[in-house]
Design a protein around this motif. Structure first.
Motif, PDB file in Angstrom:
ATOM      1  N   ALA A  25      63.250 -29.388  71.214  1.00 56.08           N
ATOM      2  CA  ALA A  25      62.849 -28.008  71.018  1.00 56.08           C
ATOM      3  C   ALA A  25      61.513 -27.738  70.308  1.00 56.08           C
ATOM      4  O   ALA A  25      60.714 -26.946  70.594  1.00 56.08           O
ATOM      5  CB  ALA A  25      64.074 -27.281  70.038  1.00 56.08           C
ATOM      6  N   ILE A  26      61.526 -28.882  69.449  1.00 56.24           N
ATOM      7  CA  ILE A  26      60.286 -28.762  68.683  1.00 56.24           C
ATOM      8  C   ILE A  26      58.938 -29.224  69.795  1.00 56.24           C
ATOM      9  O   ILE A  26      57.971 -28.797  69.659  1.00 56.24           O
ATOM     10  CB  ILE A  26      60.292 -29.740  67.478  1.00 56.24           C
ATOM     11  N   TRP A  27      59.316 -30.212  70.324  1.00 56.39           N
ATOM     12  CA  TRP A  27      58.286 -30.990  71.271  1.00 56.39           C
ATOM     13  C   TRP A  27      57.766 -30.067  72.375  1.00 56.39           C
ATOM     14  O   TRP A  27      56.576 -29.806  72.390  1.00 56.39           O
ATOM     15  CB  TRP A  27      58.944 -32.289  71.913  1.00 56.39           C
ATOM     16  N   TYR A  28      58.661 -29.439  72.959  1.00 59.12           N
ATOM     17  CA  TYR A  28      58.259 -28.570  74.279  1.00 59.12           C
ATOM     18  C   TYR A  28      57.757 -27.244  73.639  1.00 59.12           C
ATOM     19  O   TYR A  28      56.958 -26.764  74.324  1.00 59.12           O
ATOM     20  CB  TYR A  28      59.438 -28.561  75.179  1.00 59.12           C
ATOM     21  N   LYS A  29      58.023 -27.002  72.401  1.00 60.52           N
ATOM     22  CA  LYS A  29      57.655 -25.888  71.933  1.00 60.52           C
ATOM     23  C   LYS A  29      56.114 -26.002  71.571  1.00 60.52           C
ATOM     24  O   LYS A  29      55.027 -25.257  71.796  1.00 60.52           O
ATOM     25  CB  LYS A  29      58.216 -25.141  70.713  1.00 60.52           C
ATOM     26  N   THR A  30      55.955 -27.020  70.873  1.00 60.06           N
ATOM     27  CA  THR A  30      54.526 -27.681  70.705  1.00 60.06           C
ATOM     28  C   THR A  30      53.400 -27.793  71.894  1.00 60.06           C
ATOM     29  O   THR A  30      52.230 -27.176  71.817  1.00 60.06           O
ATOM     30  CB  THR A  30      54.523 -28.922  69.828  1.00 60.06           C
ATOM     31  N   SER A  32      54.000 -26.405  74.979  1.00 64.98           N
ATOM     32  CA  SER A  32      54.191 -25.623  76.070  1.00 64.98           C
ATOM     33  C   SER A  32      52.735 -25.230  76.697  1.00 64.98           C
ATOM     34  O   SER A  32      52.928 -25.093  77.941  1.00 64.98           O
ATOM     35  CB  SER A  32      55.005 -24.481  75.578  1.00 64.98           C
ATOM     36  N   ARG A  33      51.728 -24.913  76.008  1.00 62.37           N
ATOM     37  CA  ARG A  33      50.519 -24.477  76.432  1.00 62.37           C
ATOM     38  C   ARG A  33      49.909 -25.521  77.374  1.00 62.37           C
ATOM     39  O   ARG A  33      49.412 -25.607  78.453  1.00 62.37           O
ATOM     40  CB  ARG A  33      49.749 -24.162  75.211  1.00 62.37           C
ATOM     41  N   PRO A  50      67.759 -20.148  80.913  1.00 62.05           N
ATOM     42  CA  PRO A  50      67.480 -21.030  79.681  1.00 62.05           C
ATOM     43  C   PRO A  50      68.776 -21.609  79.199  1.00 62.05           C
ATOM     44  O   PRO A  50      68.785 -23.045  78.955  1.00 62.05           O
ATOM     45  CB  PRO A  50      66.676 -20.413  78.838  1.00 62.05           C
ATOM     46  N   TYR A 120      57.926 -37.173  74.599  1.00 61.82           N
ATOM     47  CA  TYR A 120      59.350 -36.824  74.214  1.00 61.82           C
ATOM     48  C   TYR A 120      60.253 -37.769  74.321  1.00 61.82           C
ATOM     49  O   TYR A 120      60.931 -37.897  73.207  1.00 61.82           O
ATOM     50  CB  TYR A 120      59.681 -35.373  74.904  1.00 61.82           C
TER      51      TYR A 120
END
Length: 136
Positions: A25-30, A32-33, A50, A120
């Motif tokens: 959750a943290i990694w792919y939010k960070t 995503s761009r 999702p 990740y």
């Protein structure tokens, strides 16, 4: 299943899966761009379901968490703290990431995507190892 495999910290397995999902959750939010930019136009489609993706991810993280739980339950001296990051990180660095990278090479995915995903998996495996260390 527990008898054939030997000892496994099943509660630790559940906590390890939760830890890996929290890292995701943290990694792919960070990232995503950068992931979207690396994939280019139309390269990463928005997930319409999702919850299905989350459920599938949990299902795919359970087997390695069980394997780590089994490996760590067999340590003769759980006080050797360095074995936890060495073993969990070693599985990521020497099994998971090379397999992932091989697929990405054949699919000709951008290197940035491979690096983000490899990061990740290394962090996820280290988080799972940390869970088992804290439970030892």
């Amino acid at each position: 299943m527990g008898e054939a495999m030997g000892p496994v910290d099943w509660f630790g397995v559940v906590l390890a899966v939760i830890a890996a999902m929290a890292v995701a959750a943290i990694w792919y939010k960070t990232f995503s761009r950068p992931l979207a930019m690396s994939a280019g136009p139309g390269g990463l489609e928005v997930r319409r379901r999702p919850l299905r993706t989350i459920a599938a991810t949990i299902g795919l993280i359970i087997p390695p968490a069980i394997l780590l739980g089994h490996m760590f339950a067999r340590l003769s001296d759980p006080s050797k703290w360095w074995l936890y990051p060495m073993m969990s990180g070693g599985v990521a660095l020497f099994f998971v990431i090379p397999a992932l990278w091989t697929n990405y090479l054949h699919q000709r995915n951008p290197r940035a995507i491979a690096l983000i995903d490899a990061g990740y998996w290394l962090c996820a495996y280290l988080a799972m190892g940390l869970v088992f260390f804290l439970r030892a």
